[in-house]
Design a protein around this motif. Structure first.
Motif, PDB file in Angstrom:
ATOM      1  N   SER A 189       0.838  -0.959  -0.035  1.00 45.59           N
ATOM      2  CA  SER A 189      -0.074  -0.108   0.048  1.00 45.59           C
ATOM      3  C   SER A 189       1.011   1.288  -0.066  1.00 45.59           C
ATOM      4  N   LEU A 190       0.640   2.231  -0.785  1.00 45.93           N
ATOM      5  CA  LEU A 190       1.613   3.543  -1.110  1.00 45.93           C
ATOM      6  C   LEU A 190       0.569   4.667  -0.920  1.00 45.93           C
ATOM      7  N   SER A 191       0.996   5.506   0.291  1.00 44.99           N
ATOM      8  CA  SER A 191       0.492   6.868   0.347  1.00 44.99           C
ATOM      9  C   SER A 191       1.414   7.934   0.056  1.00 44.99           C
ATOM     10  N   ILE A 192       1.097   8.633  -1.240  1.00 44.29           N
ATOM     11  CA  ILE A 192       2.088   9.541  -1.860  1.00 44.29           C
ATOM     12  C   ILE A 192       1.245  10.735  -1.934  1.00 44.29           C
ATOM     13  N   ALA A 193       1.717  11.873  -0.982  1.00 43.25           N
ATOM     14  CA  ALA A 193       0.982  12.972  -1.063  1.00 43.25           C
ATOM     15  C   ALA A 193       1.225  13.971  -2.190  1.00 43.25           C
ATOM     16  N   ASN A 194       0.218  14.990  -2.236  1.00 44.41           N
ATOM     17  CA  ASN A 194       0.348  15.909  -3.247  1.00 44.41           C
ATOM     18  C   ASN A 194       1.526  16.939  -2.881  1.00 44.41           C
ATOM     19  N   GLY A 195       2.459  16.940  -3.805  1.00 42.80           N
ATOM     20  CA  GLY A 195       3.713  17.689  -3.649  1.00 42.80           C
ATOM     21  C   GLY A 195       5.162  17.154  -4.446  1.00 42.80           C
ATOM     22  N   VAL A 196       4.690  15.615  -4.457  1.00 50.63           N
ATOM     23  CA  VAL A 196       5.883  15.141  -5.435  1.00 50.63           C
ATOM     24  C   VAL A 196       5.727  15.521  -6.684  1.00 50.63           C
ATOM     25  N   LYS A 197       6.906  15.770  -7.241  1.00 56.43           N
ATOM     26  CA  LYS A 197       6.752  16.391  -8.643  1.00 56.43           C
ATOM     27  C   LYS A 197       7.444  15.381  -9.740  1.00 56.43           C
ATOM     28  N   THR A 198       8.557  14.636  -9.067  1.00 61.95           N
ATOM     29  CA  THR A 198       9.458  13.984 -10.222  1.00 61.95           C
ATOM     30  C   THR A 198       9.483  12.515  -9.540  1.00 61.95           C
ATOM     31  N   ILE A 199       8.905  11.315 -10.451  1.00 59.26           N
ATOM     32  CA  ILE A 199       9.099   9.773 -10.090  1.00 59.26           C
ATOM     33  C   ILE A 199      10.118   9.396 -11.173  1.00 59.26           C
ATOM     34  N   ASN A 200      11.392   9.012 -10.681  1.00 57.83           N
ATOM     35  CA  ASN A 200      12.468   8.845 -11.621  1.00 57.83           C
ATOM     36  C   ASN A 200      12.095   7.293 -12.031  1.00 57.83           C
ATOM     37  N   ASN A 201      13.108   6.908 -12.843  1.00 62.92           N
ATOM     38  CA  ASN A 201      13.429   5.785 -13.432  1.00 62.92           C
ATOM     39  C   ASN A 201      13.284   4.626 -12.565  1.00 62.92           C
ATOM     40  N   ASP A 202      12.492   3.498 -12.732  1.00 57.52           N
ATOM     41  CA  ASP A 202      12.294   2.335 -12.176  1.00 57.52           C
ATOM     42  C   ASP A 202      12.089   2.516 -10.647  1.00 57.52           C
ATOM     43  N   ALA A 203      11.567   3.630 -10.322  1.00 62.14           N
ATOM     44  CA  ALA A 203      11.296   3.957  -8.758  1.00 62.14           C
ATOM     45  C   ALA A 203      10.486   2.879  -8.221  1.00 62.14           C
ATOM     46  N   PHE A 204       9.505   2.412  -8.760  1.00 60.00           N
ATOM     47  CA  PHE A 204       8.555   1.328  -8.193  1.00 60.00           C
ATOM     48  C   PHE A 204       8.752   0.113  -9.223  1.00 60.00           C
ATOM     49  N   ASN A 205       9.599  -0.237  -9.935  1.00 59.30           N
ATOM     50  CA  ASN A 205       9.729  -1.241 -10.905  1.00 59.30           C
ATOM     51  C   ASN A 205       9.439  -2.659  -9.958  1.00 59.30           C
ATOM     52  N   SER A 206       8.796  -3.647 -10.207  1.00 58.65           N
ATOM     53  CA  SER A 206       8.696  -5.037  -9.918  1.00 58.65           C
ATOM     54  C   SER A 206       8.404  -4.730  -8.371  1.00 58.65           C
ATOM     55  N   SER A 207       7.557  -3.680  -7.952  1.00 59.95           N
ATOM     56  CA  SER A 207       7.097  -3.690  -6.636  1.00 59.95           C
ATOM     57  C   SER A 207       5.896  -4.399  -6.304  1.00 59.95           C
TER      58      SER A 207
END
Length: 244
Positions: A120-138
């Motif tokens: 389960s992922l809680s990602i709040a408003n404010g994040v601008k950049t999600i880079n390469n493979d950040a959650f790959n194979s999660s």
């Protein structure tokens, strides 16, 4: 014994004091505590620049990043290999909290996280950049991209074998190749009105995807965006689309 009184003393103890495994610094103004339940709590301000928990990756069950942290370094919760292998990640994590103060999630930061669980992922408003493979194979089961995100890197959510639902908001302007490719359980895709681009190979080999509605705001669909989606039979296109 007679003539003596017993005094009751109450002492307040912070929950992790008696149960912490390791603690220390993970940035100039960032600190961490790992408790015996596998909960890693990061507090303070500024970027996470080191990962002193590297030897405890497999023991992590929750990652809680406090408000004030501004960025998450590359491979923060992944032990490097040339290719992404889920077993090199925090495979037993069930929950990740990312606050709005974080503007950038590093390359492979959470690759393989929760691969042995339902993450389960809680990602709040404010994040601008999600880079390469950040959650790959999660082990993510659903993803809702905050409206603050403007850039998603190559293969950011690739090969998430339990992912069934994604929402992409309108402000994503820059997309790497294959963001959601090889997510073979993905059945629900919500592309917000205002989105202008669907990136190359964005849903490549998403075998379970059957229907998708392309918003009228989308002007371009990248190469092989839906290639290999064998069950895809209902695609709604609108007049604003200029390039496929």
């Amino acid at each position: 014994s007679a003539g003596q009184t017993t005094e009751s003393v109450t002492e307040t103890v912070t929950a992790y004091d008696a149960t912490k495994v390791i603690e220390g610094s993970c940035g100039s103004n960032a600190k961490y505590v790992l408790d015996t339940d596998g909960v890693l709590t990061i507090t303070g301000t500024g970027p996470i620049t080191t990962k002193p928990w590297a030897n405890y990756i497999k023991k992590l069950t929750k990652i809680v990043i406090g408000n004030g942290i501004t960025s998450i370094l590359d491979e923060a919760f992944y032990n490097y290999s040339y290719y992404v292998y889920s077993e090199n990640g925090a495979v037993n994590v069930t929950y990740i909290q990312i606050p709005g103060s974080v503007t950038e999630i590093g390359r492979r930061a959470f690759a393989g996280a929760g691969a042995n669980t339902n993450l389960s992922l809680s990602i709040a408003n404010g994040v601008k950049t999600i880079n390469n493979d950040a959650f790959n194979s999660s082990g993510l089961t659903s993803v809702s991209i905050p409206s603050s995100v403007t850039s998603i890197g190559e293969s950011a959510f690739r090969n998430c074998s339990k992912l069934t639902s994604v929402t992409v908001t309108k402000n994503v302007k820059k997309m790497g190749t294959g963001i959601f490719s090889d997510c073979d359980k993905l059945t629900s895709v919500n592309l917000n009105s205002g989105l202008q681009l669907i990136g190359s190979e964005m849903f490549l080999d998403c075998d379970a995807l059957q229907t998708i509605d392309i918003p009228s705001s989308v002007t371009a669909i990248g190469d092989s965006a839906f290639y290999g989606c064998d069950l895809l039979e209902n695609v709604k296109l609108h007049s604003g689309l200029k390039t496929i």
